[in-house]
Motif scaffolding. Structure first.
Motif, PDB file in Angstrom:
ATOM      1  N   TYR A  44       0.856  -1.180   0.000  1.00 14.52           N
ATOM      2  CA  TYR A  44       0.000   0.000   0.000  1.00 14.52           C
ATOM      3  C   TYR A  44       0.896   1.236   0.000  1.00 14.52           C
ATOM      4  N   ASN A  45       0.456   2.323  -0.641  1.00  9.63           N
ATOM      5  CA  ASN A  45       0.955   3.629  -0.237  1.00  9.63           C
ATOM      6  C   ASN A  45       0.164   4.023   0.996  1.00  9.63           C
ATOM      7  N   TYR A  46       0.845   4.456   2.039  1.00 16.65           N
ATOM      8  CA  TYR A  46       0.138   4.738   3.280  1.00 16.65           C
ATOM      9  C   TYR A  46       0.934   5.717   4.144  1.00 16.65           C
ATOM     10  N   ARG A  47       0.231   6.275   5.098  1.00 18.94           N
ATOM     11  CA  ARG A  47       0.845   7.069   6.167  1.00 18.94           C
ATOM     12  C   ARG A  47       0.312   6.507   7.474  1.00 18.94           C
ATOM     13  N   SER A  48       1.190   6.049   8.351  1.00 17.05           N
ATOM     14  CA  SER A  48       0.706   5.536   9.629  1.00 17.05           C
ATOM     15  C   SER A  48       1.482   6.156  10.776  1.00 17.05           C
ATOM     16  N   ALA A  49       0.812   6.288  11.892  1.00 14.45           N
ATOM     17  CA  ALA A  49       1.433   6.884  13.075  1.00 14.45           C
ATOM     18  C   ALA A  49       1.024   6.114  14.321  1.00 14.45           C
ATOM     19  N   VAL A  50       1.954   5.977  15.242  1.00 15.76           N
ATOM     20  CA  VAL A  50       1.668   5.393  16.558  1.00 15.76           C
ATOM     21  C   VAL A  50       2.195   6.357  17.620  1.00 15.76           C
ATOM     22  N   LEU A  51       1.381   6.634  18.611  1.00 16.05           N
ATOM     23  CA  LEU A  51       1.813   7.432  19.762  1.00 16.05           C
ATOM     24  C   LEU A  51       1.602   6.616  21.021  1.00 16.05           C
ATOM     25  N   GLN A  52       2.502   6.784  21.979  1.00 20.73           N
ATOM     26  CA  GLN A  52       2.330   6.106  23.268  1.00 20.73           C
ATOM     27  C   GLN A  52       2.447   7.137  24.380  1.00 20.73           C
ATOM     28  N   GLY A  53       1.588   7.007  25.371  1.00 25.49           N
ATOM     29  CA  GLY A  53       1.638   7.974  26.460  1.00 25.49           C
ATOM     30  C   GLY A  53       0.677   7.599  27.573  1.00 25.49           C
ATOM     31  N   TYR A  54       0.518   8.527  28.519  1.00 26.74           N
ATOM     32  CA  TYR A  54      -0.313   8.278  29.699  1.00 26.74           C
ATOM     33  C   TYR A  54      -1.566   9.147  29.650  1.00 26.74           C
ATOM     34  N   ALA A  55      -2.719   8.484  29.781  1.00 27.32           N
ATOM     35  CA  ALA A  55      -4.004   9.177  29.659  1.00 27.32           C
ATOM     36  C   ALA A  55      -4.583   9.514  31.031  1.00 27.32           C
ATOM     37  N   LYS A  56      -5.053  10.743  31.160  1.00 32.74           N
ATOM     38  CA  LYS A  56      -5.738  11.212  32.374  1.00 32.74           C
ATOM     39  C   LYS A  56      -7.020  11.914  31.940  1.00 32.74           C
ATOM     40  N   PRO A  57      -8.102  11.767  32.692  1.00 29.72           N
ATOM     41  CA  PRO A  57      -9.295  12.546  32.342  1.00 29.72           C
ATOM     42  C   PRO A  57      -9.036  14.034  32.579  1.00 29.72           C
ATOM     43  N   VAL A  58      -9.516  14.852  31.666  1.00 30.84           N
ATOM     44  CA  VAL A  58      -9.424  16.306  31.836  1.00 30.84           C
ATOM     45  C   VAL A  58     -10.394  16.703  32.930  1.00 30.84           C
ATOM     46  N   ASP A  59      -9.942  17.482  33.916  1.00 28.82           N
ATOM     47  CA  ASP A  59     -10.862  17.756  35.029  1.00 28.82           C
ATOM     48  C   ASP A  59     -11.307  19.205  35.188  1.00 28.82           C
ATOM     49  N   THR A  60     -10.707  20.141  34.497  1.00 32.35           N
ATOM     50  CA  THR A  60     -11.258  21.502  34.606  1.00 32.35           C
ATOM     51  C   THR A  60     -12.176  21.781  33.417  1.00 32.35           C
ATOM     52  N   ASP A  61     -13.206  22.601  33.668  1.00 31.26           N
ATOM     53  CA  ASP A  61     -14.137  22.937  32.589  1.00 31.26           C
ATOM     54  C   ASP A  61     -13.433  23.711  31.472  1.00 31.26           C
ATOM     55  N   GLU A  62     -12.475  24.538  31.833  1.00 29.86           N
ATOM     56  CA  GLU A  62     -11.775  25.347  30.823  1.00 29.86           C
ATOM     57  C   GLU A  62     -11.056  24.439  29.821  1.00 29.86           C
ATOM     58  N   GLU A  63     -10.327  23.456  30.341  1.00 22.35           N
ATOM     59  CA  GLU A  63      -9.573  22.588  29.440  1.00 22.35           C
ATOM     60  C   GLU A  63     -10.526  21.675  28.655  1.00 22.35           C
ATOM     61  N   LYS A  64     -11.622  21.266  29.317  1.00 21.03           N
ATOM     62  CA  LYS A  64     -12.604  20.420  28.639  1.00 21.03           C
ATOM     63  C   LYS A  64     -13.222  21.177  27.458  1.00 21.03           C
ATOM     64  N   LEU A  65     -13.556  22.420  27.684  1.00 18.51           N
ATOM     65  CA  LEU A  65     -14.126  23.255  26.604  1.00 18.51           C
ATOM     66  C   LEU A  65     -13.129  23.407  25.461  1.00 18.51           C
ATOM     67  N   TYR A  66     -11.876  23.660  25.824  1.00 16.46           N
ATOM     68  CA  TYR A  66     -10.815  23.795  24.817  1.00 16.46           C
ATOM     69  C   TYR A  66     -10.755  22.539  23.948  1.00 16.46           C
ATOM     70  N   ALA A  67     -10.788  21.376  24.616  1.00 13.24           N
ATOM     71  CA  ALA A  67     -10.668  20.101  23.889  1.00 13.24           C
ATOM     72  C   ALA A  67     -11.929  19.803  23.076  1.00 13.24           C
ATOM     73  N   MET A  68     -13.099  20.131  23.626  1.00  9.51           N
ATOM     74  CA  MET A  68     -14.348  19.872  22.902  1.00  9.51           C
ATOM     75  C   MET A  68     -14.397  20.681  21.603  1.00  9.51           C
ATOM     76  N   GLU A  69     -13.931  21.916  21.669  1.00  8.56           N
ATOM     77  CA  GLU A  69     -13.917  22.756  20.468  1.00  8.56           C
ATOM     78  C   GLU A  69     -12.935  22.191  19.434  1.00  8.56           C
ATOM     79  N   LEU A  70     -11.771  21.769  19.923  1.00  5.23           N
ATOM     80  CA  LEU A  70     -10.745  21.201  19.055  1.00  5.23           C
ATOM     81  C   LEU A  70     -11.271  19.945  18.342  1.00  5.23           C
ATOM     82  N   ILE A  71     -11.957  19.096  19.106  1.00  3.33           N
ATOM     83  CA  ILE A  71     -12.465  17.828  18.559  1.00  3.33           C
ATOM     84  C   ILE A  71     -13.595  18.100  17.551  1.00  3.33           C
ATOM     85  N   THR A  72     -14.492  19.021  17.899  1.00  5.87           N
ATOM     86  CA  THR A  72     -15.606  19.331  16.985  1.00  5.87           C
ATOM     87  C   THR A  72     -15.080  19.913  15.676  1.00  5.87           C
ATOM     88  N   ASN A  73     -14.108  20.797  15.775  1.00  5.28           N
ATOM     89  CA  ASN A  73     -13.574  21.423  14.566  1.00  5.28           C
ATOM     90  C   ASN A  73     -12.631  20.511  13.791  1.00  5.28           C
TER      91      ASN A  73
END
Lengths: 258, 258
Positions: free
Chosen positions: B121-150
């Motif tokens: 195949y011609n392809y582009r693939s990426a793997v990232l590894q890291g540690y996941a934490k739930p976002v707990d402030t409303d400000e950061e949650k709003l920032y991320a929700m806008e980023l994801i929607t857009n």
């Protein structure tokens, strides 16, 4: 023949959320795997490693023992792609094989609602879990190589230089995954908004709602610099046309509730 | 500003095969993540479980602390999608967070060679590894929700009913992944056959070789039954047109060697 065979619901594959979208139906799940170009295959973390390994691989459902088996019957998943020597050793040396999880997801549409929270995708996703072992007989390897090649382009195998020679047979690694459990999720239809938004004119008169259908499209085949066949062969033009039509129809049909 | 920042090569992300196709470049890897509709996210197996968990999720790169950061700078990955309560508990309660591996793969073409073994195949693939934490402030949650929607549709956020109300804020879970390592692989160009086949007329005169370009296509938006906006808004028609053009160009450009 038992119809509508389903994967057993175990702790790790029982869907807990939106489970009206869930399916355990073998045919539905196997179809998603077989129409997805690339699967993501995950293995347990190595020693001193917190992160699971994850790799893109080509995978296709099949049965070497019952080659005539259809998609609604129990099948193995044959995987092709680079697997590190550590993983290959575990797969070969452990009695059961290497535990793997396979994921395939096809997006059929962007579902745009009044509020970001009600946005969604139309999609079909499948997860299979099982034990991977390298295929060790040439007969089964050949069977799987043909299956994998013809997954990429229908009828491609018989239109290439086959069979593979000894060097090619030895250098190719195929993993066969004995499936333990599986599950799928299918979302179709338009946006589902809440009454609190749908009843407010200042919202419904401002926000466009609906679905953008999405599908994997093929362009006309581009010959290589060394290609000597003047016309694109019929099996290839018809595969391209049929796949485009099939993918596009799936996306358009997914706009409507099932 | 350091240019061409790269992810550190550790045992688990150093590419061993076809490493001329490999990349550790932040911008290349982050671009693949950001243009892929669905990521597959893998977590370590649960207790008494041999199989890693694997889930389709939406993910986008961003930095709440430095929102102006561009794709070639260190970023977190924000994930949205259903995560079981067990995984959420681990993510929340452990000091570092839940170790996750994220994979994104885009297929740009079917590469058809003289022999099945040289198919690719011609392809582009990426793997990232890291540690996941739930976002707990409303400000950061709003920032991320806008980023994801857009990410789903550019400029969609400001063209919906926002901000989310209290119930919507509480019911939305966003995971922030602090990235430890990453790697990408990009394959472009036509088939590479071996001299043993290329020098034999009975093969080259029988087998068509070349590339079938592949890309994710959008169809014209289909309004929902309750939609009240007569014309599809300009931000949406231009997003559909630009994404189609960009995706198609990528697939066609990938036919040629870089």
């Amino acid at each position: 023949m038992v119809r509508n065979l389903e994967y057993p619901k175990k702790a790790q594959n029982t869907l807990k959320r939106y489970n009206n979208r869930g399916t355990y139906d073998l045919e539905a799940i196997h179809s998603i795997i077989n129409t997805t170009s690339v699967l993501h295959v995950s293995f347990p973390p190595g020693p001193d490693q917190p992160f699971p390994a994850i790799l893109p691989m080509i995978g296709v459902m099949g049965s070497f023992d019952y080659p005539s088996a259809s998609l609604d019957e129990p099948l193995d998943c044959y995987l092709h792609g680079y697997v590190s020597s550590r993983l290959m050793r575990i797969a070969r040396d452990s009695a059961e094989g290497l535990p793997v999880s396979l994921a395939a997801t096809k997006v059929d549409g962007l579902v745009l609602a009044l509020t970001p929270n009600s946005h969604s995708y139309n999609y079909r996703s499948a997860v299979l879990q099982g034990y991977a072992k390298p295929v060790d007989t040439d007969e089964e390897k050949l069977y799987a190589m043909e299956l994998i090649t013809n997954k990429v382009v229908a009828n491609r195998w018989e239109n290439t230089r086959v069979p593979p020679d000894n060097v090619e047979m030895t250098s190719t690694t195929i993993l066969r995954v004995k499936i333990e459990t599986g599950s799928g999720k299918i979302r179709q239809g338009g946006p589902h908004d809440e009454a609190k938004d749908e009843n407010r004119d200042e919202i419904t008169e401002k926000v466009w709602t609906g679905v953008v259908p999405v599908y994997e499209a093929f362009e006309a085949p581009v010959p290589s610099e060394t290609n000597k066949i003047k016309e694109v062969p019929a099996y290839l033009t018809s595969y391209v046309a049929e796949t485009n039509k099939g993918n596009r129809d799936k996306a358009l049909n997914a706009v409507n509730e099932p």
